[in-house]
Design a protein around this motif. Structure first.
Motif, PDB file in Angstrom:
ATOM      1  N   ASP A  51     -10.635   4.866   0.811  1.00  0.00           N
ATOM      2  CA  ASP A  51     -10.855   3.739  -0.104  1.00  0.00           C
ATOM      3  C   ASP A  51     -11.160   4.170  -1.537  1.00  0.00           C
ATOM      4  N   ARG A  69      -8.748   3.470  -4.518  1.00  0.00           N
ATOM      5  CA  ARG A  69      -8.750   2.097  -5.029  1.00  0.00           C
ATOM      6  C   ARG A  69      -9.960   1.860  -5.927  1.00  0.00           C
ATOM      7  N   GLU A 110      -8.406  -7.428  -2.357  1.00  0.00           N
ATOM      8  CA  GLU A 110      -8.090  -7.628  -0.942  1.00  0.00           C
ATOM      9  C   GLU A 110      -7.800  -9.095  -0.657  1.00  0.00           C
ATOM     10  N   GLY A 170      -4.416  -9.855  -1.572  1.00  0.00           N
ATOM     11  CA  GLY A 170      -3.409  -9.019  -0.938  1.00  0.00           C
ATOM     12  C   GLY A 170      -2.752  -8.025  -1.883  1.00  0.00           C
ATOM     13  N   ILE A 171      -3.484  -7.588  -2.897  1.00  0.00           N
ATOM     14  CA  ILE A 171      -2.934  -6.657  -3.898  1.00  0.00           C
ATOM     15  C   ILE A 171      -3.207  -5.225  -3.465  1.00  0.00           C
ATOM     16  N   GLU A 172      -2.154  -4.453  -3.299  1.00  0.00           N
ATOM     17  CA  GLU A 172      -2.267  -3.035  -2.976  1.00  0.00           C
ATOM     18  C   GLU A 172      -2.029  -2.230  -4.241  1.00  0.00           C
ATOM     19  N   LEU A 173      -3.008  -1.457  -4.644  1.00  0.00           N
ATOM     20  CA  LEU A 173      -2.850  -0.616  -5.821  1.00  0.00           C
ATOM     21  C   LEU A 173      -2.116   0.665  -5.443  1.00  0.00           C
ATOM     22  N   ASN A 189      -1.364   4.242  -4.581  1.00  0.00           N
ATOM     23  CA  ASN A 189      -2.271   5.267  -4.075  1.00  0.00           C
ATOM     24  C   ASN A 189      -1.651   6.637  -4.314  1.00  0.00           C
TER      25      ASN A 189
END
Length: 421
Positions: free
Chosen positions: A18, A21, A316, A319-322, A324
């Motif tokens: 985590d 993020r 979260e 639903g945003i995925e940064l 990685n």
């Protein structure tokens, strides 16, 4: 055998799964501040307890119920910082930053704060914030600048479902009149002893009470907006106009008080409706009298703090995925002791050239080592055994396409730098 120790109640560990993020959120919030001329500052995690009792306010829950305090062997009364503004202002005053440069002094910080609260999702006893303070100037454009910078940071993360609540708390001219009117109203309510005491010390704190039985009685309470002096009204209208011109939407909220005693005039809060009861992801406002409260000169100032923990939860919720980033660009797989020695040197050279590189450890076989390379997220694997090294070669495998090509060992660094541009 289970571990005998766990993280203290109300705290949590930020683990590698985590942490990327969390770091991305901190960087996204900090980037607009750096572009706007804010310099980084760090302060101790503990301070003289009186710094917070004077500045934050003895009537606040933070000071009266939530501070972690301790007494040193020498008898000093200290507190873990429950918020960042008082510490940053104390540091600026101690270093005379307001005297050795242009005003406002623009500062930003990133760090953990501590409050003894009932733990729940989005509310922790140790939590992380990125904050910004502009010290020594009274200017509606400065208030608007800080709000815009925070909004731009959230937009850069892809957040869309946040709202900005805006209000004015007046100043030392008009707020005492409102204070008297509000106290008279509160004296007619059926309140518990603690709330009655709070109403006498700082009645605005009662407006921030979240208990349903109290909120029900507050219906019909006098509104501060009706008591603002002409100067405060004009100042607040300027802030609103500047935000509108910058295409930053906001909602007027006459009931917005915030939880700290030092706020004056502009106050604001960022909320995200996807977080339930803990909907505030950040906030701040103008605190023109705080410097004098803690023994400094008159220094009108404004600032905010944004919660890193709650911003992560907001991402979260949407639903945003940064992105990685991979831990390594290159992962080396040696086959034999000589190869370990050579590839360790190659990995060191790659790192010194600014590339991220890692090596399989523990003497794994080829199959297990290649699995480790795949799990690393690296773009390339460098594989070498005795036969390759005898020919002055290594095998370079593209872990995305599976293509494998021989590369001269002495050209490995330059080849990878070119491929990873």
């Amino acid at each position: 055998m289970s571990n005998s120790f766990q993280a203290p109640k109300g705290t949590y560990d930020i683990l590698p799964a985590d942490s990327a993020r969390v770091l991305a959120v901190r960087e996204a919030i900090a980037a607009p501040l750096r572009r706007a001329g804010y310099g980084y500052i760090e302060t101790p995690v503990f301070e003289d307890v009186k710094l917070f009792s004077r500045g934050v306010g003895e009537s606040t829950d933070i000071v009266s119920k939530e501070m972690f305090t301790l007494t040193t062997i020498g008898g000093d009364e200290l507190a873990l910082r429950p918020e960042g503004t008082a510490s940053v202002l104390r540091a600026a005053l101690e270093a005379n930053l307001h005297r050795i440069g242009n005003l406002p002094v623009k500062l930003w910080y990133s760090g953990s704060q501590y409050r003894y609260e009932k733990p729940q999702k989005g509310r922790y006893r140790q939590f992380w914030q990125v904050g910004a303070e502009a010290i020594g100037a009274e200017d509606p454009f400065l208030d608007a600048e800080l709000i815009i910078l925070a909004a731009d940071a959230y937009r850069s993360l892809g957040l869309r479902n946040f709202r900005i609540l805006l209000n004015s708390l007046g100043d030392k001219q008009c707020r005492p009149v409102y204070r008297a009117a509000l106290q008279e109203f509160l004296r007619g309510l059926d309140l518990d002893a603690d709330t009655v005491r709070r109403a006498e010390i700082n009645p605005l704190r009662v407006l921030d009470d979240k208990r349903p039985d109290v909120r029900k009685q507050l219906v019909g309470a006098p509104a501060l907006v009706d008591f603002l002096c002409e100067e405060c009204k004009a100042y607040h209208e300027q802030v609103r106009e500047i935000l509108t011109a910058a295409d930053v939407a906001f909602e007027d909220d006459p009931n917005l008080v915030r939880g700290l005693d030092y706020y004056t005039r502009t106050t604001f809060e960022f909320v995200h409706d996807g977080l339930g009861s803990q909907s505030a992801v950040g906030g701040g406002g103008r605190y023109d009298g705080l410097s004098e409260m803690i023994g400094g000169p008159a220094l009108p100032s404004v600032g905010w703090a944004l919660g890193v923990d709650r911003t992560v939860l907001a991402l979260e919720a949407e639903g945003i995925e940064l992105p990685n980033p991979a831990a390594s660009d290159v992962f080396a797989v040696p086959l034999g002791e000589e190869a370990r020695r050579v590839l360790f040197g190659a990995v060191t050279a790659l790192r010194r050239e600014g590339l991220s590189a890692d090596l399989v450890y523990g003497g794994k076989g080829l199959k297990a080592a290649m699995k480790a390379a795949d799990r690393s997220g690296a773009r390339f694997a460098v594989v070498a055994g005795d036969r390759d090294l005898a020919d002055g070669l290594v095998q370079l495998k593209d872990l995305t396409t599976g293509e494998q090509t021989p590369v001269a060992l002495d050209a490995l660094v330059s080849t990878l730098k070119e491929k990873l541009k």
